[in-house]
Design a protein around this motif. Sequence first.
Motif, PDB file in Angstrom:
ATOM      1  N   SER A 338       0.839  -1.201   0.000  1.00  0.00           N
ATOM      2  CA  SER A 338       0.000   0.000   0.000  1.00  0.00           C
ATOM      3  C   SER A 338       0.869   1.244   0.000  1.00  0.00           C
ATOM      4  CB  SER A 338      -0.902   0.002   1.246  1.00  0.00           C
ATOM      5  OG  SER A 338      -0.116   0.246   2.412  1.00  0.00           O
ATOM      6  N   LYS A 340       0.601   3.620   2.284  1.00  0.00           N
ATOM      7  CA  LYS A 340       0.405   4.193   3.621  1.00  0.00           C
ATOM      8  C   LYS A 340       1.681   4.874   4.119  1.00  0.00           C
ATOM      9  CE  LYS A 340      -0.838   2.661   8.297  1.00  0.00           C
ATOM     10  NZ  LYS A 340      -1.078   1.470   9.145  1.00  0.00           N
ATOM     11  N   ASN A 342       3.400   6.987   7.561  1.00  0.00           N
ATOM     12  CA  ASN A 342       3.324   7.434   8.960  1.00  0.00           C
ATOM     13  C   ASN A 342       4.614   8.194   9.304  1.00  0.00           C
ATOM     14  OD1 ASN A 342       1.994   4.378   9.004  1.00  0.00           O
ATOM     15  ND2 ASN A 342       0.761   5.942  10.017  1.00  0.00           N
ATOM     16  N   ASP A 364      -0.178  11.084   9.735  1.00  0.00           N
ATOM     17  CA  ASP A 364      -0.599   9.746   9.298  1.00  0.00           C
ATOM     18  C   ASP A 364      -1.406   9.897   8.013  1.00  0.00           C
ATOM     19  OD1 ASP A 364       0.528   8.263  11.441  1.00  0.00           O
ATOM     20  OD2 ASP A 364      -1.116   8.928  12.736  1.00  0.00           O
ATOM     21  N   SER A 366      -3.334   7.775   4.927  1.00  0.00           N
ATOM     22  CA  SER A 366      -3.871   6.488   4.474  1.00  0.00           C
ATOM     23  C   SER A 366      -3.514   6.255   3.009  1.00  0.00           C
ATOM     24  CB  SER A 366      -5.392   6.453   4.641  1.00  0.00           C
ATOM     25  OG  SER A 366      -5.734   6.631   5.998  1.00  0.00           O
ATOM     26  N   SER A 367      -3.515   4.988   2.603  1.00  0.00           N
ATOM     27  CA  SER A 367      -3.191   4.632   1.226  1.00  0.00           C
ATOM     28  C   SER A 367      -4.215   5.219   0.256  1.00  0.00           C
ATOM     29  CB  SER A 367      -3.141   3.111   1.079  1.00  0.00           C
ATOM     30  OG  SER A 367      -2.736   2.747  -0.219  1.00  0.00           O
ATOM     31  N   ASP A 402       4.367   2.054   4.181  1.00  0.00           N
ATOM     32  CA  ASP A 402       3.758   0.711   4.152  1.00  0.00           C
ATOM     33  C   ASP A 402       4.168  -0.088   5.401  1.00  0.00           C
ATOM     34  OD1 ASP A 402       2.206  -1.343   2.927  1.00  0.00           O
ATOM     35  OD2 ASP A 402       4.051  -2.309   2.238  1.00  0.00           O
ATOM     36  N   THR A 528      -1.005   6.773  -3.613  1.00  0.00           N
ATOM     37  CA  THR A 528      -1.140   7.890  -2.659  1.00  0.00           C
ATOM     38  C   THR A 528      -0.465   9.097  -3.300  1.00  0.00           C
ATOM     39  OG1 THR A 528      -1.011   6.364  -0.801  1.00  0.00           O
ATOM     40  CG2 THR A 528      -0.560   8.693  -0.338  1.00  0.00           C
TER      41      THR A 528
END
Length: 580
Positions: A338, A340, A342, A364, A366-367, A402, A528
């Motif tokens: 993904s 994602k 962070n 943070d 998200s994907s 990820d 993303t």
Amino acid sequence: MKHLIQFWPILKRLLIYIKPYKKKIILAFIFLLSGSISEVLGPMLISYFINNILSKHVFHIKIILIIIILYIMLQVLSVFFNYFQSILFNKIAVKIINKLRQDIMYSALQQPISEFDSQPIGQMISKVTNDTEAVKELYDTVGPTLFRSTTLICIILFAMFTLEWRMAMVALIILPLVATLMLIYQYYSTPILRKVRYYLADINNKFNETINGINVIQQFRQEKRFEKNIKESSDLHYLERMKVLILDSLLLRPLLSLLSALILCSFIFLFSFFPVETCEIGTLYAFITYLGRLNEPLITITIQQSILQQSIVAGERVFSLIDSPKHKYGKNTNPFKSGKINIKNINFNYKNSSKNVLKNINIDISSKNFVAFVGHTGSGKSTLVNLLMGYYPIKHGQIYLDDKSIDSISHYVLRQNISIVQQDPIILSDTIFANITLGRKISEEKVWKILDQVYLGSLVKSMPKGIYSLLGEEGSNLSVGQKQLLAIARILVSYPKILILDEATANIDSGTEKLIQKTLLSIQKKSTIIVIAHRLSTITQADLIVVLKKGQIVEFGKHKKLLNNKSYYWKMYKFQSSKI
């Protein structure tokens, strides 16, 4: 002696590059040795002719013809052997320098981005070009010349001792005197030669800077100032070169010629005291000839010492680049599942600066989200993106892509899954096809499909050679917007899990901006997207807007929420709206 000890590790390392060519080097030295022997045997034949034929008035035509033929053969062989040794040494030198340049370029490509922030590009170019050329002389000039000169000296001395050992002993006096001169020369020339290399690199750097910024220089009429800067560096380089020439003219040929003249006078003086039967005229002729030939290799060795030092100083600069720290990547080769992201407690400051550019950043993402970083110049947006790209090591805090720590991810996986489109994309002076594929194996059909996807298909079809049309230097025959679309086309060859646009729409018209927004909507289905936004109107549909001020997050949320807060983002948006 101190300089010899200091230079030995560099010289030893440069000599290691000879190892793959050991057999060719041996053959070249055999040719060189054979040429030197052929050259030295000539005066012995003439000495024999004077002592046994000319002085005794005994003329045998056959013997004279044999001596003439042998003499000519020796000269021809000398030329033949010297020619082939020169060709061999030069071939080896060129191959070694090619390998050395490959090592330098590989090292330069592995440098951390921080090194390019602090090191002038011209200095690096000088190491790849001028310094490697100086090193080349070690292999094709210094090595062969030193070996040839040393061989000649040994053979000449052997011939002298064979003819008359007492006169040969007198000739030996010159060797320790020359060795003393070499040490004195080395002591004074080494620091000067370092400055010569430095000023030459500085000239290259200033030329590089001037040519790259020629538009600005001419616009603001700064030609004279830049001309003056280059002249100052050239003058400093000239002064140091003159110091080397003064040393050469004082310590090399004049003194050595004087020493040889004194030795020659000693020969004549000694010859007058020898009994007639002990030392013949032919022997004196041979000694005078050998002394002249002995003088030349001694001068050559001393001159080569100067070139040797330049080669070693250049090698020192070359190895400083090769040995510089490389960018470190992790070993995790698992592909991203993904996009994602962070970001945890990031604090960051640039090299040679204690001031934090980023302070306690926590985000943070998200994907497959569309996220925007906004803020005034100097707020830390580009720095944060550079950290996401893995360009700089993170000392305080951590970034997870990820769910994997960014410093644990391998180079291949990181570059395969995160890409960036910069404000000023780099366009190669090559075909459109080459600019999109960048060496990747992609069919023409797929390239055309990508071009249509980024709305460049009709433009490329109108070009004379289609996708094989050549672009000018830095894409000079494309508009700013077309360059941006071409940069996005590169990304679409294989969709990254994370795509970053660093103010990619800052300098383009509203029509091209809409095309890029349409393209981004199609990309968002797979990736993303992070955008550093200059125009706030382009990010109203973002899933998350992060507002930065002086390296800190002051607000985050969606467009409407941030407007309702009537805080920092609201002021920025109102200011831009009032200007429209």
